[in-house]
Design a protein around this motif. Structure first.
Motif, PDB file in Angstrom:
ATOM      1  N   ARG A 103     -77.278  -8.343  -0.956  1.00 22.65           N
ATOM      2  CA  ARG A 103     -76.074  -9.611  -0.836  1.00 22.65           C
ATOM      3  C   ARG A 103     -74.854  -9.179  -1.477  1.00 22.65           C
ATOM      4  O   ARG A 103     -73.789  -9.727  -1.058  1.00 22.65           O
ATOM      5  N   LEU A 104     -74.763  -8.788  -2.743  1.00 21.21           N
ATOM      6  CA  LEU A 104     -73.631  -8.543  -3.531  1.00 21.21           C
ATOM      7  C   LEU A 104     -72.735  -7.717  -2.614  1.00 21.21           C
ATOM      8  O   LEU A 104     -71.466  -7.758  -2.704  1.00 21.21           O
ATOM      9  N   ARG A 105     -73.256  -6.552  -2.052  1.00 20.90           N
ATOM     10  CA  ARG A 105     -72.609  -5.524  -1.218  1.00 20.90           C
ATOM     11  C   ARG A 105     -71.848  -6.369  -0.212  1.00 20.90           C
ATOM     12  O   ARG A 105     -70.796  -5.986   0.206  1.00 20.90           O
ATOM     13  N   LEU A 106     -72.657  -7.148   0.699  1.00 18.66           N
ATOM     14  CA  LEU A 106     -72.263  -7.979   1.605  1.00 18.66           C
ATOM     15  C   LEU A 106     -70.855  -8.804   1.400  1.00 18.66           C
ATOM     16  O   LEU A 106     -70.017  -8.805   1.932  1.00 18.66           O
ATOM     17  N   LEU A 107     -71.184  -9.599  -0.073  1.00 20.89           N
ATOM     18  CA  LEU A 107     -70.448 -10.426  -0.353  1.00 20.89           C
ATOM     19  C   LEU A 107     -68.967  -9.609  -0.743  1.00 20.89           C
ATOM     20  O   LEU A 107     -67.873 -10.265  -0.428  1.00 20.89           O
ATOM     21  N   LEU A 108     -69.068  -8.442  -1.393  1.00 18.38           N
ATOM     22  CA  LEU A 108     -67.755  -7.629  -1.702  1.00 18.38           C
ATOM     23  C   LEU A 108     -67.189  -7.338  -0.574  1.00 18.38           C
ATOM     24  O   LEU A 108     -65.989  -7.141  -0.662  1.00 18.38           O
ATOM     25  N   GLY A 109     -67.833  -6.806   0.459  1.00 11.87           N
ATOM     26  CA  GLY A 109     -67.176  -6.295   1.571  1.00 11.87           C
ATOM     27  C   GLY A 109     -66.375  -7.369   2.386  1.00 11.87           C
ATOM     28  O   GLY A 109     -65.165  -7.188   2.746  1.00 11.87           O
ATOM     29  N   LYS A 110     -66.946  -8.625   2.322  1.00 16.22           N
ATOM     30  CA  LYS A 110     -66.313  -9.717   2.897  1.00 16.22           C
ATOM     31  C   LYS A 110     -65.117 -10.060   2.091  1.00 16.22           C
ATOM     32  O   LYS A 110     -63.921 -10.363   2.601  1.00 16.22           O
ATOM     33  N   CYS A 111     -65.155 -10.155   0.927  1.00 17.14           N
ATOM     34  CA  CYS A 111     -64.021 -10.392  -0.181  1.00 17.14           C
ATOM     35  C   CYS A 111     -62.939  -9.337  -0.019  1.00 17.14           C
ATOM     36  O   CYS A 111     -61.658  -9.930   0.021  1.00 17.14           O
ATOM     37  N   ALA A 246     -65.313 -17.158 -12.641  1.00 18.52           N
ATOM     38  CA  ALA A 246     -65.461 -17.568 -11.378  1.00 18.52           C
ATOM     39  C   ALA A 246     -66.413 -16.653 -10.498  1.00 18.52           C
ATOM     40  O   ALA A 246     -67.129 -17.014  -9.822  1.00 18.52           O
ATOM     41  N   VAL A 247     -65.869 -15.388 -10.696  1.00 12.58           N
ATOM     42  CA  VAL A 247     -66.570 -14.298  -9.770  1.00 12.58           C
ATOM     43  C   VAL A 247     -68.032 -14.215 -10.330  1.00 12.58           C
ATOM     44  O   VAL A 247     -69.089 -14.051  -9.345  1.00 12.58           O
ATOM     45  N   LEU A 248     -68.438 -14.441 -11.520  1.00 14.23           N
ATOM     46  CA  LEU A 248     -69.634 -14.214 -11.942  1.00 14.23           C
ATOM     47  C   LEU A 248     -70.552 -15.438 -11.494  1.00 14.23           C
ATOM     48  O   LEU A 248     -71.593 -15.103 -10.999  1.00 14.23           O
ATOM     49  N   ILE A 249     -70.053 -16.613 -11.373  1.00 15.22           N
ATOM     50  CA  ILE A 249     -70.878 -17.870 -10.908  1.00 15.22           C
ATOM     51  C   ILE A 249     -70.736 -17.677  -9.303  1.00 15.22           C
ATOM     52  O   ILE A 249     -72.077 -17.945  -8.779  1.00 15.22           O
ATOM     53  N   THR A 250     -69.774 -17.133  -8.768  1.00 15.65           N
ATOM     54  CA  THR A 250     -70.192 -16.956  -7.354  1.00 15.65           C
ATOM     55  C   THR A 250     -70.986 -15.960  -6.796  1.00 15.65           C
ATOM     56  O   THR A 250     -71.976 -16.093  -5.937  1.00 15.65           O
ATOM     57  N   ALA A 251     -71.020 -14.755  -7.521  1.00 15.67           N
ATOM     58  CA  ALA A 251     -71.805 -13.724  -7.472  1.00 15.67           C
ATOM     59  C   ALA A 251     -73.427 -14.067  -7.575  1.00 15.67           C
ATOM     60  O   ALA A 251     -74.357 -13.642  -7.080  1.00 15.67           O
ATOM     61  N   LEU A 252     -73.744 -14.899  -8.673  1.00 11.59           N
ATOM     62  CA  LEU A 252     -74.991 -15.269  -8.970  1.00 11.59           C
ATOM     63  C   LEU A 252     -75.534 -16.340  -8.347  1.00 11.59           C
ATOM     64  O   LEU A 252     -76.839 -16.253  -7.702  1.00 11.59           O
ATOM     65  N   LEU A 253     -74.889 -17.267  -7.649  1.00  7.95           N
ATOM     66  CA  LEU A 253     -75.132 -18.201  -6.546  1.00  7.95           C
ATOM     67  C   LEU A 253     -75.358 -17.349  -5.275  1.00  7.95           C
ATOM     68  O   LEU A 253     -76.582 -17.850  -4.687  1.00  7.95           O
ATOM     69  N   PHE A 254     -74.637 -16.450  -5.029  1.00  8.81           N
ATOM     70  CA  PHE A 254     -74.725 -16.063  -3.640  1.00  8.81           C
ATOM     71  C   PHE A 254     -76.029 -15.151  -3.806  1.00  8.81           C
ATOM     72  O   PHE A 254     -76.887 -15.093  -2.815  1.00  8.81           O
ATOM     73  N   ARG A 255     -76.276 -14.411  -4.928  1.00 11.58           N
ATOM     74  CA  ARG A 255     -77.337 -13.303  -4.995  1.00 11.58           C
ATOM     75  C   ARG A 255     -78.666 -14.320  -5.188  1.00 11.58           C
ATOM     76  O   ARG A 255     -79.693 -13.683  -4.537  1.00 11.58           O
ATOM     77  N   TYR A 256     -78.938 -15.326  -5.965  1.00 10.44           N
ATOM     78  CA  TYR A 256     -80.261 -15.803  -6.171  1.00 10.44           C
ATOM     79  C   TYR A 256     -80.303 -17.310  -5.421  1.00 10.44           C
ATOM     80  O   TYR A 256     -81.432 -17.393  -5.264  1.00 10.44           O
ATOM     81  N   ARG A 257     -79.321 -17.704  -4.935  1.00  4.25           N
ATOM     82  CA  ARG A 257     -79.700 -19.015  -4.469  1.00  4.25           C
ATOM     83  C   ARG A 257     -80.430 -18.744  -3.053  1.00  4.25           C
ATOM     84  O   ARG A 257     -80.192 -17.929  -1.922  1.00  4.25           O
ATOM     85  N   ASP A 258     -81.256 -19.900  -2.479  1.00  5.18           N
ATOM     86  CA  ASP A 258     -82.185 -19.533  -1.333  1.00  5.18           C
ATOM     87  C   ASP A 258     -81.612 -19.714  -0.197  1.00  5.18           C
ATOM     88  O   ASP A 258     -80.380 -20.631  -0.243  1.00  5.18           O
TER      89      ASP A 258
END
Length: 261
Positions: A103-111, A246-258
Motif C-alpha cells: 500500500r505505501l508504495r502505491l500511495l507514494l507512486g500516486k503522490c 500529516a504524512v505520518l497520519i496519511t500513511a498510517l491510515l492508508f496502510r492499516y485501515r480496512d
C-alpha cells in the motif's frame, strides 16, 4: 512504485480534468496579473498592492503570480483530494491494490505523480502571469528592463519554486483530507473551508496565529517571506513539522485501515 507513478497519469490526463484544471489556473493567473497592474496606481482592491516603481524592480515580474499564491495552493489541494478520494468513491483502489498490494508504495507512486502534475500547473500559471505582465507593463508605463536582467530571472526562479512548495504543501493537506474522508466532495469542502475562511478568521481575530497556522505559513513561503511576520526559514521549518505529521497520519491510515470500497 514506478508503475504506480505511471498508472496515475491516465487519470490525471483525462481531457476534462486537464482542461478544467489548467483553464481555471490560467484564469486565476490572468486575474492576478490584471489586478496587480490595475492597482499599481494606488487603487485599493483587496490588499496593499505594489506601485509602478515597485513593479519596475526585478521582482516586479512575479508580483501577479505571488498575488494568487493562495489560490494556486487551493488548486493543489483540490487536485490531490479529488484524485485520491476519487479512487475510493469510484471503487478503483481495490483493483489497484490487487496489482500493487504494498500500500505505501502505491500511495507514494500516486503522490509523486500528483506532485509532478501540480508542478506543471504552477509552471503554467507562471507563464500566463509573466506573459500578461509584460503585455500590461507598457500600458501602465512600467519599465521591464530589470525583469530580463540576471536578478530578474533569479527572482522568477525563486517565485516559481516557492509557489511550487506552497502548492505541494496544500497538496499534503489535500492528501490527508482525502484519506480521512474518502470522498472527493467532503475532502475538498473540508480542506478549502479550513485553509480559507477558518484560517483567515482565526488569524484576523488573533494575529499571532499567522505565525503558526499551516496555510498562513505556506503563504509566507510562497511570497519568499516578504511582508510576513514569520521569517522564511522559520516558516519552512514549521511547515516541515506539520507536513511530517500529516504524512505520518496519511500513511498510517492508508496502510492499516480496512478497504471497504
Amino acid at each position: 512504485m514506478f508503475r504506480a507513478f505511471l498508472a496515475e497519469w491516465p487519470q490525471l490526463l483525462r481531457r476534462r480534468f486537464v482542461v478544467g484544471t489548467f483553464g481555471a489556473t490560467a484564469a486565476i493567473a490572468a486575474l492576478g496579473a490584471v489586478l496587480t497592474f490595475v492597482a499599481s496606481d494606488g487603487r485599493q482592491i483587496y490588499a496593499e498592492m505594489p506601485r509602478n516603481d515597485e513593479l519596475a524592480r526585478p521582482e516586479g515580474m512575479v508580483q501577479g503570480l505571488n498575488a494568487i499564491s493562495i489560490l494556486l495552493g487551493v488548486v493543489g489541494l483540490c487536485v490531490v483530494a479529488s484524485s485520491l478520494a476519487g479512487d475510493y468513491s469510484r471503487g478503483t483502489l481495490r483493483n489497484q491494490l490487487v496489482a500493487q498490494p504494498r500500500r505505501l508504495r502505491l500511495l507514494l507512486g500516486k503522490c509523486l505523480a500528483l506532485g509532478a502534475f501540480i508542478a506543471l500547473v504552477v509552471l503554467a500559471a507562471a507563464v500566463v502571469s509573466v506573459a500578461l505582465s509584460f503585455a500590461l507593463a507598457p500600458i501602465k508605463n512600467v519599465s521591464t528592463g530589470a525583469w530580463t536582467s540576471l536578478a530578474g530571472l533569479g527572482e522568477f526562479g525563486k517565485a516559481v519554486l516557492n509557489n511550487m512548495l506552497n502548492a505541494w504543501g496544500f497538496g499534503v493537506l489535500g492528501a490527508l483530507a482525502a484519506i480521512v474522508f474518502r470522498s472527493p466532495a467532503a475532502s475538498i469542502s473540508v480542506g478549502v473551508a479550513y485553509v480559507l475562511p477558518i484560517e483567515i478568521i482565526v488569524s484576523g481575530i488573533w494575529r499571532p496565529a499567522e505565525s503558526w497556522l499551516p496555510g498562513q505559513l505556506l503563504q509566507d513561503i510562497a511570497n519568499g517571506g516578504y511582508g510576513y511576520a514569520t521569517a522564511y526559514g522559520d516558516a519552512g521549518l514549521r511547515v516541515l513539522c506539520y507536513g511530517a505529521v500529516a504524512v505520518l497520519i496519511t500513511a498510517l491510515l492508508f496502510r492499516y485501515r480496512d478497504m471497504t470500497s
